[in-house]
Design a protein around this motif. Structure first.
Motif, mmCIF file in Angstrom:
data_model
loop_
_atom_site.group_PDB
_atom_site.id
_atom_site.type_symbol
_atom_site.label_atom_id
_atom_site.label_comp_id
_atom_site.label_asym_id
_atom_site.label_seq_id
_atom_site.Cartn_x
_atom_site.Cartn_y
_atom_site.Cartn_z
ATOM 1 N N TYR A 144 52.854 47.602 42.018
ATOM 2 C CA TYR A 144 52.037 47.908 40.821
ATOM 3 C C TYR A 144 50.788 48.394 41.368
ATOM 4 O O TYR A 144 50.297 48.092 42.569
ATOM 5 C CB TYR A 144 51.953 46.788 40.317
ATOM 6 N N GLY A 188 57.558 35.944 44.173
ATOM 7 C CA GLY A 188 56.508 36.487 43.767
ATOM 8 C C GLY A 188 55.669 35.177 43.159
ATOM 9 O O GLY A 188 55.762 34.187 43.408
ATOM 10 N N TYR A 189 54.633 35.807 42.224
ATOM 11 C CA TYR A 189 53.495 34.686 41.871
ATOM 12 C C TYR A 189 53.917 33.763 40.977
ATOM 13 O O TYR A 189 53.441 32.845 40.892
ATOM 14 C CB TYR A 189 52.281 35.508 41.571
ATOM 15 N N TYR A 236 53.501 32.032 44.954
ATOM 16 C CA TYR A 236 52.822 33.161 46.105
ATOM 17 C C TYR A 236 51.647 33.394 45.459
ATOM 18 O O TYR A 236 51.815 33.938 44.299
ATOM 19 C CB TYR A 236 54.055 33.935 46.329
ATOM 20 N N ARG A 266 49.186 35.766 44.140
ATOM 21 C CA ARG A 266 49.270 37.146 43.724
ATOM 22 C C ARG A 266 48.103 38.123 44.371
ATOM 23 O O ARG A 266 48.254 39.410 44.634
ATOM 24 C CB ARG A 266 48.671 37.303 42.099
ATOM 25 N N HIS A 267 47.127 37.448 44.735
ATOM 26 C CA HIS A 267 45.863 38.191 45.489
ATOM 27 C C HIS A 267 45.946 38.255 46.783
ATOM 28 O O HIS A 267 45.369 38.895 47.400
ATOM 29 C CB HIS A 267 44.592 37.472 45.205
ATOM 30 N N ARG A 309 51.095 45.280 46.416
ATOM 31 C CA ARG A 309 50.889 44.130 45.547
ATOM 32 C C ARG A 309 51.880 43.045 45.139
ATOM 33 O O ARG A 309 52.934 43.634 44.894
ATOM 34 C CB ARG A 309 50.305 44.781 44.015
ATOM 35 N N VAL A 310 51.737 41.669 45.157
ATOM 36 C CA VAL A 310 52.812 40.907 44.973
ATOM 37 C C VAL A 310 53.336 41.070 43.406
ATOM 38 O O VAL A 310 52.061 40.934 42.570
ATOM 39 C CB VAL A 310 52.314 39.656 45.277
ATOM 40 N N SER A 311 54.310 40.983 43.025
ATOM 41 C CA SER A 311 54.924 41.249 41.614
ATOM 42 C C SER A 311 54.972 39.622 41.354
ATOM 43 O O SER A 311 55.131 38.475 42.000
ATOM 44 C CB SER A 311 55.869 41.987 41.524
ATOM 45 N N MET A 312 55.500 39.663 39.969
ATOM 46 C CA MET A 312 55.920 38.202 39.345
ATOM 47 C C MET A 312 56.904 37.510 40.251
ATOM 48 O O MET A 312 57.131 36.274 40.507
ATOM 49 C CB MET A 312 56.198 38.381 37.944
ATOM 50 N N LEU A 345 57.881 40.475 46.239
ATOM 51 C CA LEU A 345 56.998 41.299 47.125
ATOM 52 C C LEU A 345 57.666 42.108 48.163
ATOM 53 O O LEU A 345 58.960 41.871 48.493
ATOM 54 C CB LEU A 345 56.149 40.200 47.580
#
Length: 363
Positions: free
Chosen positions: A255, A273-274, A278, A280-281, A300-303, A306
């Motif tokens: 993203y 993912g978040y 995990y 997100r930032h 960027r980490v996705s839902m 990653l």
């Protein structure tokens, strides 16, 4: 809980026991509350209790309901309510279950004494505000609390405080001096030391220490690793590679396209993912291990996913094991390293582990 998705966490009984013993060894003259608040820092309250019930001197929790459940499950050791009581029902439970409660203000003391039947034994930790300015009695209120409690029978009293900077350069000297001044002629039990103070400030050990984050194998210090402190990680978060992509220079990942390939690359997509906990930032470059080799996250980490760099790990394909943090099957990645890269602390990583992640308790 079982799921076909490959992510899982493993909690290691032996590591919890080892880390508790480190605290006991460092403070041999003190007893140690095993701090299991916040669902044992995300590791599972009942797993921590199961690991430590034969050797812990006591357990420290936040909610009265959890303390009562421990008693009903057969825990006989002292159980400390770290923030004390919140209602008359809590106060009555203190008497009924023989709990030890923090008292951090006169209103809380009044609620306790008004709600518990006269003559029932009480174990109270009077909490002093020595500079944290969060919870705690000031000098005047401490004097009044001791006056109220002095004539009462069957009161086991401890003085305690909480250090704001035991992990930093300022240390504990200022707060410790305030505590001693406020305590005055007190010769009874004291409880001062959190994990950082246990590890670095032996003059604070007193009668009860309160190991928290060290129980779970993370360091309270920015300048000293858990391994250097002799601690073992109690949690491993693991997953697998579920897709592989080949990048050419200029290709973007994830993203917002925040990562741009500067050269040909091979990346793996990890089932984490978040929504699994995990952060997100966590930026590109956060450490991760694949098939025993340390590498980095990408983009960027996705839902639910990653990406990580597989360029130097050509043997890694679909199903390759991944360690997000901890001592996992795919290699060791200290949670403190992941947290530092993400601008947070290991406490938050552990506590954020999502309920959807299956957990194995490993003997």
């Amino acid at each position: 809980m079982t799921t076909s998705r490959p992510i899982r966490a493993r909690i290691f009984r032996a590591a919890l026991q080892h880390n508790y013993r480190v605290a006991r060894r460092l403070a041999p003259a003190a007893r140690a509350w095993a701090v299991i608040k916040a669902n044992a820092y995300g590791h599972g309250q009942w797993r921590a209790v199961d690991a430590l019930r034969e050797e812990a001197d006591g357990f420290a929790v936040l909610e009265c309901e959890n303390a009562a459940a421990l008693r009903e499950a057969g825990i006989t050791q002292p159980i400390l309510l770290l923030e004390g009581i919140f209602s008359a029902r809590d106060a009555r439970a203190v008497g009924e279950y023989g709990l030890t409660t923090v008292v951090h203000c006169l209103e809380q003391l009044a609620l306790l004494l008004d709600s518990v039947k006269p003559g029932i034994p009480l174990a109270i930790c009077l909490k002093l505000n020595t500079g944290m300015n969060r919870l705690g009695l000031n000098a005047v209120d401490l004097r009044r609390a001791r006056e109220i409690l002095a004539p009462l029978p069957n009161v086991d009293l401890t003085l305690m405080t909480h250090f704001a900077e035991a992990d930093g350069e300022r240390g504990v000297a200022e707060q410790l001096a305030r505590f001693r001044k406020m305590a005055g002629d007190w010769r009874g039990a004291v409880s001062l030391a959190n994990s950082a103070a246990i590890l670095r400030h032996p003059q604070t050990h007193g009668d009860w220490v309160r190991p928290g984050i060290m129980l779970y194998g993370a360091s309270p210090f920015a300048d000293q690793s858990a391994a250097e402190l002799g601690l073992q990680p109690a949690m491993a978060l693991e997953s697998e590679i579920i897709a592989v992509q080949q990048l050419t220079p200029g290709d973007r990942v994830g993203y917002g396209g925040t990562f741009v390939a500067a050269q040909p690359m091979r990346i793996g997509v990890v089932a984490c993912g978040y929504a699994d906990g995990y952060p997100r930032h966590a930026p590109s470059g956060t450490p991760i291990a694949v098939m025993g080799q340390r590498t980095r996250t990408i983009g960027r980490v996705s839902m639910d996913m990653l990406a990580c760099d597989l360029t130097a790990i050509p043997e890694a394909g679909l199903g390759a094991p991944v360690t997000l943090w901890g001592n996992g099957l795919a290699g060791q990645v200290p949670a403190d390293d992941v947290a530092a890269a993400a601008g947070t602390i290991a406490y938050e990583l552990f506590c954020a582990l999502a309920p959807r992640v299956p957990v194995d308790f490993v003997d």
